[in-house]
Design an enzyme around this catalytic site. Sequence first.
Site, PDB file in Angstrom:
ATOM      1  N   HIS A 185       5.186  42.734 -11.048  1.00  0.00           N
ATOM      2  CA  HIS A 185       3.969  42.949 -11.839  1.00  0.00           C
ATOM      3  C   HIS A 185       4.299  43.343 -13.280  1.00  0.00           C
ATOM      4  CE1 HIS A 185      -0.388  44.557 -12.063  1.00  0.00           C
ATOM      5  NE2 HIS A 185       0.117  44.456 -13.277  1.00  0.00           N
TER       6      HIS A 185
ATOM      7  N   GLU B 294      23.019  51.357 -25.568  1.00  0.00           N
ATOM      8  CA  GLU B 294      22.076  52.417 -25.938  1.00  0.00           C
ATOM      9  C   GLU B 294      21.099  52.802 -24.825  1.00  0.00           C
ATOM     10  OE1 GLU B 294      20.815  52.626 -29.930  1.00  0.00           O
ATOM     11  OE2 GLU B 294      22.964  52.972 -30.110  1.00  0.00           O
TER      12      GLU B 294
ATOM     13  N   GLU C 192      -6.933  49.594 -14.737  1.00  0.00           N
ATOM     14  CA  GLU C 192      -5.836  50.527 -14.426  1.00  0.00           C
ATOM     15  C   GLU C 192      -6.127  51.937 -14.957  1.00  0.00           C
ATOM     16  OE1 GLU C 192      -3.939  49.402 -12.324  1.00  0.00           O
ATOM     17  OE2 GLU C 192      -3.475  47.293 -12.711  1.00  0.00           O
TER      18      GLU C 192
ATOM     19  N   HIS D   8       0.976  49.752 -20.561  1.00  0.00           N
ATOM     20  CA  HIS D   8       1.341  48.875 -19.433  1.00  0.00           C
ATOM     21  C   HIS D   8       1.389  47.437 -19.925  1.00  0.00           C
ATOM     22  CE1 HIS D   8       1.275  46.771 -15.639  1.00  0.00           C
ATOM     23  NE2 HIS D   8       0.082  46.261 -15.891  1.00  0.00           N
TER      24      HIS D   8
ATOM     25  N   HIS E 200       3.493  43.197 -19.058  1.00  0.00           N
ATOM     26  CA  HIS E 200       4.148  42.299 -18.098  1.00  0.00           C
ATOM     27  C   HIS E 200       5.316  41.552 -18.754  1.00  0.00           C
ATOM     28  CE1 HIS E 200      -0.222  41.805 -16.292  1.00  0.00           C
ATOM     29  NE2 HIS E 200       0.279  43.000 -16.061  1.00  0.00           N
TER      30      HIS E 200
END
Length: 271
Positions: free
Chosen positions: A210, A169, A116, A139, A141
């Site tokens: 994803h 919040e 990525e 990143h 999952h």
Amino acid sequence: MNNIFEAPFVREMCETTANMYRLGWDERNGGNISCRLDAPMVEAYLDPGRVLRTLTLDFDASPLAGQYFIVTGTGKYFKNVKHCPQDNLGVIRIRPDGRAYEILWGFEDGGRPTSELPTHLMNHVQRLKADPKHRVVMHCHPLNLLAMTFVHDLDEKKFTKTLWRMCTECIVVFPEGVGVLPWMVCGNDAIGEATAQKIRDHRIVIWAAHGIFGTGETMDEAFGLIETVEKAAQVYMTIGRMPVRQSITDVQLRSLCQAFGIRPRAGYLDV
Ligand code: 13P
Ligand code: ZN
């Protein structure tokens, strides 16, 4: 030259990846992190003239020319990073023409940065335009967020407002809302470009079925954004089959913004 295994940027990557694994956000090789580093900090631990390998980029990363990043490796398991940072992490520097990068440390078993990397670098370019102190792209999952992308409308306003209503919040933590992308093939320039377009004015972008990208000036900020979204998604998935008797209204969200002196994304509150 100082010992790079003791560098704060290596230690922080080890601690963060272990923490993310512990939370179940990074099964197998799932997830990746990149963090922009200041040259004097890196050069206290590494000889800037000692390039181990040079790899090409097929997009223009010239706005990041000369910048150093520490990044996780492709196919590497977050659970293993702290035991062997030299195989699972690397320090890279973007070449002056923005069409290649150099590996200065790490990936010692022949590895390379995350698949990525295009999305990470394109996100860094866009976030730096919005915030010159920006450093981190993260990143992963997370379970509840993934589940939510199967059962909730992917419209950004609707998705954001549901998250805002799940925990008081949330609107304070991410008043700009979340960007949402439909399912796409990952690991290429196209998803990088689509994500970077959204990350311009959101610090969070969700990839349906994803995972999530969180960004920030610090590791804590990127981590905290993801943590807050995942908690809200967990509430949503927990109450999913139950009749909701009360929730947080737009009037209440507006009064939260007034109390905390923040401006929610324009047009999202219907009051
Ligand atoms: P990498 O192992 O290449 O970082 O890929 C993991 C991932 O989460 C892809 O989206
Ligand atoms: Zn992923």
